[in-house]
Design a protein around this motif. Structure first.
Motif, mmCIF file in Angstrom:
data_model
loop_
_atom_site.group_PDB
_atom_site.id
_atom_site.type_symbol
_atom_site.label_atom_id
_atom_site.label_comp_id
_atom_site.label_asym_id
_atom_site.label_seq_id
_atom_site.Cartn_x
_atom_site.Cartn_y
_atom_site.Cartn_z
ATOM 1 N N PRO A 117 0.822 -1.218 0.000
ATOM 2 C CA PRO A 117 0.000 0.000 0.000
ATOM 3 C C PRO A 117 0.851 1.262 0.000
ATOM 4 O O PRO A 117 1.769 1.400 0.798
ATOM 5 C CB PRO A 117 -0.810 -0.131 1.296
ATOM 6 C CG PRO A 117 -0.890 -1.602 1.544
ATOM 7 C CD PRO A 117 0.424 -2.155 1.070
ATOM 8 N N ASP A 118 0.578 2.136 -0.967
ATOM 9 C CA ASP A 118 1.267 3.425 -1.111
ATOM 10 C C ASP A 118 2.755 3.273 -1.427
ATOM 11 O O ASP A 118 3.531 4.206 -1.230
ATOM 12 C CB ASP A 118 1.104 4.276 0.163
ATOM 13 C CG ASP A 118 -0.359 4.546 0.506
ATOM 14 O OD1 ASP A 118 -1.150 4.743 -0.429
ATOM 15 O OD2 ASP A 118 -0.689 4.537 1.708
ATOM 16 N N GLN A 119 3.168 2.089 -1.915
ATOM 17 C CA GLN A 119 4.571 1.870 -2.301
ATOM 18 C C GLN A 119 4.592 1.019 -3.568
ATOM 19 O O GLN A 119 4.676 -0.198 -3.500
ATOM 20 C CB GLN A 119 5.350 1.160 -1.195
ATOM 21 C CG GLN A 119 5.445 1.933 0.101
ATOM 22 C CD GLN A 119 6.367 1.252 1.091
ATOM 23 O OE1 GLN A 119 7.585 1.257 0.923
ATOM 24 N NE2 GLN A 119 5.790 0.657 2.117
ATOM 25 N N ASP A 120 4.528 1.664 -4.711
ATOM 26 C CA ASP A 120 4.448 0.922 -5.969
ATOM 27 C C ASP A 120 5.707 0.115 -6.277
ATOM 28 O O ASP A 120 5.645 -0.905 -6.977
ATOM 29 C CB ASP A 120 4.192 1.895 -7.128
ATOM 30 C CG ASP A 120 2.817 2.545 -7.033
ATOM 31 O OD1 ASP A 120 1.950 1.970 -6.335
ATOM 32 O OD2 ASP A 120 2.622 3.632 -7.624
ATOM 33 N N SER A 121 6.862 0.543 -5.751
ATOM 34 C CA SER A 121 8.121 -0.130 -6.062
ATOM 35 C C SER A 121 8.517 -1.165 -5.016
ATOM 36 O O SER A 121 9.581 -1.768 -5.120
ATOM 37 C CB SER A 121 9.246 0.899 -6.220
ATOM 38 O OG SER A 121 9.421 1.621 -5.017
ATOM 39 N N VAL A 122 7.689 -1.391 -4.012
ATOM 40 C CA VAL A 122 7.964 -2.365 -2.960
ATOM 41 C C VAL A 122 6.807 -3.354 -2.905
ATOM 42 O O VAL A 122 5.638 -2.959 -2.937
ATOM 43 C CB VAL A 122 8.144 -1.690 -1.585
ATOM 44 C CG1 VAL A 122 8.356 -2.728 -0.488
ATOM 45 C CG2 VAL A 122 9.308 -0.713 -1.622
ATOM 46 N N GLY A 123 7.127 -4.640 -2.846
ATOM 47 C CA GLY A 123 6.067 -5.643 -2.796
ATOM 48 C C GLY A 123 6.623 -7.049 -2.930
ATOM 49 O O GLY A 123 7.754 -7.323 -2.527
ATOM 50 N N PHE A 124 5.851 -7.937 -3.542
ATOM 51 C CA PHE A 124 6.273 -9.327 -3.658
ATOM 52 C C PHE A 124 5.556 -9.979 -4.834
ATOM 53 O O PHE A 124 4.497 -9.522 -5.294
ATOM 54 C CB PHE A 124 5.961 -10.103 -2.373
ATOM 55 C CG PHE A 124 4.501 -10.098 -2.001
ATOM 56 C CD1 PHE A 124 3.640 -11.095 -2.448
ATOM 57 C CD2 PHE A 124 3.987 -9.090 -1.195
ATOM 58 C CE1 PHE A 124 2.297 -11.077 -2.109
ATOM 59 C CE2 PHE A 124 2.647 -9.066 -0.842
ATOM 60 C CZ PHE A 124 1.802 -10.059 -1.298
ATOM 61 N N THR A 125 6.172 -11.064 -5.317
ATOM 62 C CA THR A 125 5.593 -11.899 -6.369
ATOM 63 C C THR A 125 5.519 -13.326 -5.847
ATOM 64 O O THR A 125 6.508 -13.850 -5.327
ATOM 65 C CB THR A 125 6.438 -11.863 -7.652
ATOM 66 O OG1 THR A 125 6.512 -10.506 -8.125
ATOM 67 C CG2 THR A 125 5.827 -12.736 -8.737
#
Length: 283
Positions: A117-125
């Motif tokens: 949320p609110d971090q388009d460049s941080v996450g997971f696949t």
């Protein structure tokens, strides 16, 4: 096989729905400011189904194959004590973002990037959500074609004994022992990506012909050492065994023996005159 940017790729049988859930788990590729680590959570081992926010993802990760009843509400109510969470439910193919006391439900899909949320460049696949970890295989692969983490897979054969696998990589200041010692021999296999530094391991051969009336003469350059012929210095810079084979050679003019003798004699005379002059001045 050569892997320009080595990594392990994870494979799983396509017919997952026919496999009984003996050791369920999930393999994720995280994307954070620190890098892209791959993690696997397992629900069949104590405390292996959870991963705290140790990689600056912004939330802890929790995996269940079958999500216990009322567990989502309990974890959401416990937000102030335990922080944000992302909960995976493998059997239901669902995942839940538990942020700031709210619950957001999403479909669990593999090879889809989920941004925080609110971090388009941080996450997971999600690479694989599987019912049995025994069927999850890690195989050598390359993440792109750029030479960033080069590794070569080599088979070492010995007659009557089959072969051994070896994974070799270039040695650097911070990465040592990238070679492989062949058992029972004095040889070691190594790998380099810069031809100028690997020339010392090559034996090059060329033919040199002084003029059209004379036969060509063969020159061998063992371990890249230069050779002298006909007043020239031949220095191998690169060698390639591709088709066609190529040797890059530096050729420089060298003075003849007569000129070298004259130069040595003149230098000796000059030194002698300086010595005599120094003695006269001191007297």
């Amino acid at each position: 096989a050569f892997y320009p940017n080595f990594e392990f790729a994870y494979e799983y049988p396509a017919r997952k729905d026919t496999i009984k859930p003996k050791a369920p788990g999930i393999t994720l590729e995280l994307k954070t400011k620190e890098g892209t680590p791959v993690v696997t959570l397992r629900s069949d081992q104590p405390n292996k189904n959870k991963l705290g926010d140790i990689v600056s993802l912004g939330a802890a990760l929790v995996f269940y194959w079958e999500l216990p009843a009322d567990s989502l509400k309990q974890m959401s109510d416990d937000h102030e004590a335990s922080g944000n969470k992302i909960v995976f439910a493998g059997a239901d193919s669902k995942l839940y973002f538990l942020f700031n006391g709210t619950i957001a439900e999403k479909e669990l899909k593999e090879n889809l990037f989920y941004a925080m949320p609110d971090q388009d460049s941080v996450g997971f696949t999600i690479l694989h959500c599987f019912p049995d970890a025994a069927m999850l295989k890690a195989v050598p692969s390359s993440k792109g074609t750029a030479i960033l983490n080069p590794v070569a897979h080599v088979e070492i054969w010995k007659e009557g004994e089959g072969y051994r696998d070896a994974f070799i990589y270039p040695e650097t200041r911070t990465r040592r022992s990238g070679g492989f010692d062949i058992p029972g021999s004095g040889y070691k296999i190594g790998m380099g990506t810069i031809k100028a530094s690997s020339i010392k391991y090559c034996d090059c051969h060329i033919s040199v012909q002084k003029d059209s009336t004379l036969a060509a003469e063969s020159l061998s350059f063992a371990s890249g050492k230069p050779q002298h012929r006909y007043g020239y210095r031949f220095t191998p810079l690169e060698c390639s065994q591709d088709i066609p084979e190529v040797v890059t050679m530096q050729i420089t003019r060298t003075p003849g023996k007569g000129m070298m003798i004259i130069g040595t004699v003149l230098a000796a005379i000059a030194l002698l005159l300086l010595f005599i002059r120094g003695n006269i001045v001191s007297s």
